[in-house]
Scaffold this motif. Structure first.
Motif, short mmCIF file in Angstrom:
data_model
loop_
_atom_site.label_atom_id
_atom_site.label_comp_id
_atom_site.label_asym_id
_atom_site.label_seq_id
_atom_site.Cartn_x
_atom_site.Cartn_y
_atom_site.Cartn_z
N GLY A 125 0.84 -1.18 0.00
CA GLY A 125 0.00 0.00 0.00
C GLY A 125 0.88 1.24 0.00
N SER A 126 0.56 2.16 0.88
CA SER A 126 1.36 3.39 0.94
C SER A 126 2.28 3.44 2.15
N ASN A 127 1.95 2.66 3.20
CA ASN A 127 2.75 2.78 4.43
C ASN A 127 2.71 1.53 5.30
N GLY A 128 2.61 0.35 4.68
CA GLY A 128 2.56 -0.89 5.44
C GLY A 128 3.61 -1.88 4.95
N ARG A 129 3.64 -3.03 5.61
CA ARG A 129 4.54 -4.12 5.22
C ARG A 129 3.75 -5.43 5.22
N ASP A 130 4.07 -6.31 4.28
CA ASP A 130 3.38 -7.60 4.17
C ASP A 130 4.09 -8.65 5.02
N HIS A 131 3.52 -9.86 5.06
CA HIS A 131 4.09 -10.98 5.81
C HIS A 131 5.42 -11.40 5.19
N ASN A 132 6.34 -11.81 6.04
CA ASN A 132 7.64 -12.28 5.54
C ASN A 132 8.19 -13.42 6.40
N PRO A 133 7.96 -14.69 5.99
CA PRO A 133 8.56 -15.81 6.71
C PRO A 133 9.97 -16.15 6.23
N GLN A 134 10.49 -15.38 5.27
CA GLN A 134 11.79 -15.70 4.67
C GLN A 134 12.97 -15.28 5.56
N GLY A 135 12.74 -14.29 6.41
CA GLY A 135 13.80 -13.83 7.29
C GLY A 135 13.23 -12.90 8.35
N PHE A 136 13.47 -13.21 9.62
CA PHE A 136 12.93 -12.37 10.69
C PHE A 136 13.69 -12.64 11.98
N CYS A 137 13.30 -11.97 13.06
CA CYS A 137 14.00 -12.04 14.34
C CYS A 137 13.15 -12.69 15.43
N VAL A 138 13.83 -13.42 16.29
CA VAL A 138 13.32 -13.73 17.62
C VAL A 138 14.48 -13.45 18.58
N TRP A 139 14.16 -13.30 19.84
CA TRP A 139 15.25 -13.24 20.80
C TRP A 139 14.99 -14.15 21.99
N LEU A 140 16.08 -14.61 22.59
CA LEU A 140 16.04 -15.48 23.76
C LEU A 140 16.78 -14.78 24.89
N ALA A 141 16.39 -15.08 26.10
CA ALA A 141 17.09 -14.55 27.27
C ALA A 141 17.05 -15.57 28.39
N GLY A 142 18.14 -15.60 29.18
CA GLY A 142 18.19 -16.51 30.31
C GLY A 142 18.29 -17.95 29.88
N GLY A 143 18.03 -18.85 30.81
CA GLY A 143 17.94 -20.27 30.50
C GLY A 143 19.15 -20.87 29.83
N GLY A 144 20.34 -20.30 30.07
CA GLY A 144 21.55 -20.89 29.54
C GLY A 144 21.91 -20.49 28.13
#
Length: 462
Positions: free
Chosen positions: A377-396
């Motif tokens: 559209g003019s100011n949005g983004r579509d779905h992207n399973p090709q590359g993205f972020c997660v983060w982990l913390a703690g638990g070793g």
């Protein structure tokens, strides 16, 4: 007619109570889990680094290039054509759109975080940011199912159910898996269900549709009967269920009902106290943003998660509801969403660390996929399973590191790619579970969370 029924009921109850043979209900409530119980604690496959998991589900898919994956080239080439082919069947123009937010380096590690997450940024040295996630499914239904069950189109047990099945419970009077404010869409109950695993391993739900409200478990109490009367009633009901099960043969639904009734009765003793957030000090509640309109809901979820894992629940999932799906109005949508969760998540990390719980609590943050670096559209983004972020913390896991990379625009995972199966294998590994050995035989086949895939990402582990 009613009086006759009530007289008969009380007569039966008196008889049933007498038939308990002098067993004190309080003794029964405090008794340990019986041998052979499906929630009996089980030994892990190897020494665990984490005892429990808190999964912060950002439903809808937050944009990696606007949060934790800074792309200077995207900023520079704003408005230009994407210089390579985009995935087919994507409803987006191949025109690059820069992030509307500034990025800065934080902590001793110097990892990049956008101004959407100023509070979480203060904890960056505790975070392991995986920038090279990729998954299967461009629709929410597929991707949410993949994230929760390891399958994009089949009914399979959820991650929390597998953890419950593999490790059992740490508290006989609480479930081992709790889903807070789950959505009814995009798979709904399948995302926290047990599928073909014993039904006792599915999640107990609190709240719905991303909203916690008054933290309570529906229909848990019974004000009409005393504890002794309820126990007598349950004994009769369970005797009838066991007789039915013996006649019917193996029936997972009957067995699940028997086990769930027992757990529900036990939960009446412990759950209300755990769910009562008023036990926390004003300072702790303020830490989570409770009492402030924009952060109150998710702040309550995060504080409840800490109380649940502290009480012995193995796996707790929190959900924002499908709010991160900005096909349009990216700036206003992501700012609203991050404002609601940033301070509560930072409060959770602070609280866990102060209590010495972060070392053995694995916190996982992420959505079902990311979003495109090209405009929709003019100011949005579509779905992207090709590359993205997660983060982990703690638990070793290692803190203060970024693992993997996407291309220079943040579209495709290119270096040290981590599939959803790999993430699942790594989560189980930290809990002491070998994802290849955690199996359940069903319909003539041994099933597992990672199907026939998955590798533990050892490089992110401390």
């Amino acid at each position: 007619m009613f009086n006759q029924f009530e007289t008969s009921r009380r007569a039966w109850m008196k008889h049933a109570l007498a038939g308990l043979g002098g067993l004190a209900v309080t003794e029964w409530l405090n008794a340990p889990a019986t041998a052979g119980s499906p929630l009996e604690p089980r030994a892990p496959h190897h020494t665990p680094r984490a005892r429990r998991v808190i999964f912060l589900f950002m439903h809808g898919g937050p944009s990696q290039v606007d949060t934790f994956d800074y792309k200077p080239m995207l900023q520079k080439k704003d408005g230009e054509q994407l210089p390579f082919e985009q995935p087919p069947n994507l409803d987006a123009k191949p025109v690059l759109m820069k992030s509307p937010w500034k990025f800065a380096r934080h902590g001793e590690s110097g990892l990049w975080v956008s101004e959407l997450f100023p509070h979480v940024a203060r904890h960056i040295d505790d975070l392991c940011v995986i920038r090279s996630m990729h998954s299967k499914g461009t629709s929410h239904g597929q991707a949410v199912s993949m994230l929760h069950t390891g399958s994009d189109n089949l009914v399979r047990p959820s991650v929390g159910a597998w953890v419950s099945y593999g490790l059992g419970t740490e508290n006989d009077n609480l479930p081992s898996f709790v889903s807070v404010a789950p959505s009814s869409g995009h798979g709904g109950p399948r995302n926290y269900g047990a599928a073909f695993l014993p039904a006792i391993h599915q999640a107990t739900t609190i709240g719905r549709q991303g909203k916690l409200g008054d933290p309570r478990i529906d229909h848990l109490g019974n004000e009409s009967l005393s504890v002794e009367e309820q126990r007598a009633q349950l004994e009769l009901l369970q005797e009838m269920n066991r007789d039915h099960l013996q006649r019917a043969g193996r029936d997972a639904r009957i067995q699940g009902a028997i086990e769930s009734y027992e757990l529900a009765f036990r939960m009446q003793r412990s759950a209300p106290d755990v769910l009562d957030l008023s036990h926390e000090s004003d300072a702790v509640q303020k830490l989570y943003g409770i009492g402030e309109k924009k952060t109150d809901n998710f702040g309550r979820q995060c504080l409840l998660a800490r109380r649940l894992v502290e009480a012995g629940v193995r796996f707790v999932e929190l959900s924002t509801g499908n709010v991160w799906d900005q096909h349009g109005s990216l700036k206003s949508g992501h700012e609203r969403n991050s404002l609601a969760v940033d301070r509560p998540i930072a409060g959770l990390l602070t609280d866990l660390k102060a209590r010495g719980m972060l070392d053995d609590t694995l916190v996982v943050w992420g959505g079902e996929f990311g979003r495109t670096p090209i405009v929709q559209g003019s100011n949005g983004r579509d779905h992207n399973p090709q590359g993205f972020c997660v983060w982990l913390a703690g638990g070793g896991v290692k803190g203060g590191i970024a693992y993997g990379e996407t291309d220079e625009f943040g579209y495709y995972a290119t270096q040290n790619r981590v599939h959803m199966h790999d993430l699942h294998a790594t989560i189980l590994h930290q809990l002491g579970l070998d994802h290849e050995r955690l199996t359940y035989r069903y319909a003539g086949r041994d099933f597992r969370l990672t199907d026939v895939y998955g590798e533990v990402v050892h490089d992110v582990l401390a």
